[in-house]
Design a protein around this motif. Structure first.
Motif: not given
Length: 609
Positions: A17, A29, A32, A84, A86, A111, A113
């Protein structure tokens, strides 16, 4: 033989990334969002810590809303950067499915995750694992499949060697753009593998500019040149292609009026003489009248959603030709349109060359003058002590707006009022999530916009209903010191749907809080609630007090919440087209039977192909 480096799969993923760049040299990116759990804290959590200075990790309070913040960031960045997101397995992952659907519908990169079950099935079933008796390969993350542009399950550490490039191709492809989901088995996250060092070399993802096929371009040019009354429908693709300046040059050269979808609004300044304003169900008379009388309708970067087309009743004239210039072939072919598959900027450039010298008569200026004469008074402050309307709230914010103001919303009453009434001065100053119209996007989305554009004066409109659905990222923004303004219009329920219920003949039922089952009247203090989460908040009782409160917003270093009670019944009646809603064919209510007969008549006017 190429050199290798031994890393866990999670470490390899985050290192990859950090090496993926956009055309400006920034990491594609940008950060996150993470809520850790047993499915991602040990693997991805450890790996994200090692790159925290390059790709910062932000902690949200709800998986869905932190993903909304990421998506709003990508939208305001015009898809040039993304984030991202997650989560753990199970409910953490499924909480994100709504956000994935929002990104999918709006064609925005993200993205996802989510942690997943053990690939080795040793502790099967693991905590939070739903078991499908007939299929051992299914996990909760299969919910992401229909709402992801690319989906993969990482069950071996070497899978990321193919999965990550595919995910980035999807997120950076202008036609296929949308969310990529890599369901990451939690044991695999921690497994080691000898990865080729070349995998981590920096790579720049260039924005692909698809140029029109010569045959499609030639057909469209022939039709446009023969047109006497053409009109352009500007959609979100104009913004994503960074084509606002190209659109302005094109329409000025060829004297073609422009109407704007919710996603396309602000493509031209509101006061440009060729900008006839909003189209469709939440549109105005200048745009809808012009489209109804047009002989050629040219869509630029629009997917022709039902609100745009008036459920296709607006384009029903069989003698009218529909041209759709769109980077995605799926959209370019809708309703038997004449397709021109192309990037908006590239397509407008080539159309301009081929249409040199063509300029039909401009639309009558009286269309816009008449429209503003009707609707501007609706935004004036009320006289007396009656509850203010949403239109009057819009007017107060409009008067307080600056050149740096970005207004945003997603669901309920305000999207319609803003589409009709808001005067957007420059591209990107109007941020509406109306593809999925997801209640709960607003507060998290406002935070994402401010992160994408720190100097912007972000003003979020939200009703009491959507505030109650998702407000937790207010605390995140306060903790992170991200200031934006939230105007809460409290009409004590779902006022927009209540009006729709009444408009289709239904009795007022279960939408306004007073019409829902209750033992005690609802009395939510939104100002105190927002203050409890760290915001600065104030409750005002009039439009004058609202304007006084808005004047103080620039001094704030945390979210600033202004609450005002509004009347749930009035709305801007002018200009909109019919919207098809399933009205019961049989009912004891005369009002429903009347609404059904009206809908049958309207359906006969829809475009058939």
């Amino acid at each position: 033989m190429s050199k290798t480096i031994r890393l866990t799969a999670a470490q390899a993923l985050v290192r990859y990334l950090t090496a993926q760049l956009n055309e400006d040299g920034d990491t594609f990116i940008a950060g996150c969002w993470a809520i850790f759990g047993h499915g991602n804290v040990a693997g991805l959590g450890e790996a994200l810590y090692t790159v925290r200075d390059t790709i910062p990790t932000y902690r949200g309070h709800n998986e869905q809303t932190m993903a909304h913040a990421a998506i709003a960031y990508a939208k305001q960045q015009r898809r040039t950067r993304a984030m991202a997101v997650t989560s753990s397995i199970g409910p953490g992952a499924t909480n994100m499915v709504t956000a994935a659907a929002l990104a999918h519908v709006n064609r925005l990169p993200a993205l996802f995750l989510p942690g997943d079950v053990f690939a080795n099935r040793g502790p099967d079933p693991v905590l939070q694992q739903p078991e499908v008796f007939s299929d051992g390969t299914v996990s909760a993350n299969d919910c992401f499949r229909p709402v992801s542009r690319y989906f993969d399950r990482i069950t071996r550490p070497e899978h990321i060697l193919t999965a990550l490039p595919r995910a980035f191709r999807t997120m950076t492809d202008p036609a296929e753009c949308g969310p990529a989901t890599l369901a990451f088995c939690q044991d695999v996250q921690a497994e080691a593998y000898d990865y080729p060092e070349s995998f981590f070399e920096p790579r720049v993802w260039h924005r692909r500019r698809i140029h029109p096929d010569p045959h499609e371009l030639h057909r469209a040019v022939e039709v446009i040149r023969a047109a006497k009354r053409p009109v352009i429908v500007a959609g979100g693709g104009v913004h994503y292609s960074d084509a606002s300046a190209d659109l302005k040059s094109f329409v000025e050269a060829h004297n073609i009026p422009v109407v704007e979808t919710q996603a396309g609004k602000s493509a031209l300044p509101w006061d440009h003489p060729l900008n006839l304003g909003p189209i469709g169900v939440t549109g105005g008379e200048p745009a809808n009248t012009t489209c109804a009388e047009a002989d050629v309708v040219i869509g630029i970067g629009t997917r022709f959603q039902d609100f745009t087309t008036g459920s296709w009743g607006l384009f029903a004239n069989p003698s009218r030709t529909l041209i759709s210039l769109n980077v995605q072939a799926y959209d370019a072919m809708k309703h038997s349109a004449m397709p021109v598959q192309a990037d908006a900027k590239a397509g407008l450039t080539e159309l301009a060359i081929e249409l040199a010298g063509y300029a039909p008569d401009a639309p009558a200026a009286s269309l816009k003058e008449g429209w503003f004469a009707k609707v501007d008074p609706l935004t004036d402050a009320p006289e007396g002590n009656q509850l203010p309307t949403d239109m009057q709230v819009v007017g107060a914010v409009q008067r307080a707006a600056t050149d740096e103001t970005v207004v945003m919303c997603a669901a309920g009453t305000m999207p319609g009022e803003l589409h009709k009434l808001w005067k957007a001065g420059k591209p990107g100053s109007y941020h509406m999530e109306y593809g999925f119209s997801c209640m709960g996007y607003e507060i998290a989305g406002a935070m994402g916009i401010k992160m994408a554009q720190p100097k912007a004066d972000v003003v979020c409109f939200t009703g009491d209903g959507t505030y109650m659905m998702a407000n937790s990222e207010m605390a995140t923004a306060a903790m992170m010191g991200i200031p934006f303004t939230v105007v809460v219009t409290d009409n004590r329920g779902f006022g927009c749907i209540n009006r729709l219920q009444m408009g289709t003949g239904g009795a007022e039922f279960n939408n306004l809080l007073d019409h829902a089952v209750h033992a005690n009247p609802s009395a939510i203090d939104f100002a105190k609630h927002a203050e409890a989460m760290g915001a600065v908040s104030v409750k005002v009782s009039s439009i004058a007090e609202l304007e006084e409160a808005l004047a103080k917003r620039h001094d704030q270093t945390v979210p600033y919440v202004v609450v005002i009670d509004t009347d749930p019944y009035p709305s801007t009646e002018h200009g909109g087209t019919w919207w098809e809603v399933g009205v019961p064919a049989v009912s004891d209510r005369a009002e429903v039977r009347s609404a059904y007969e009206a809908s049958v008549t309207k359906k006969k006017l829809q475009r058939a192909d």
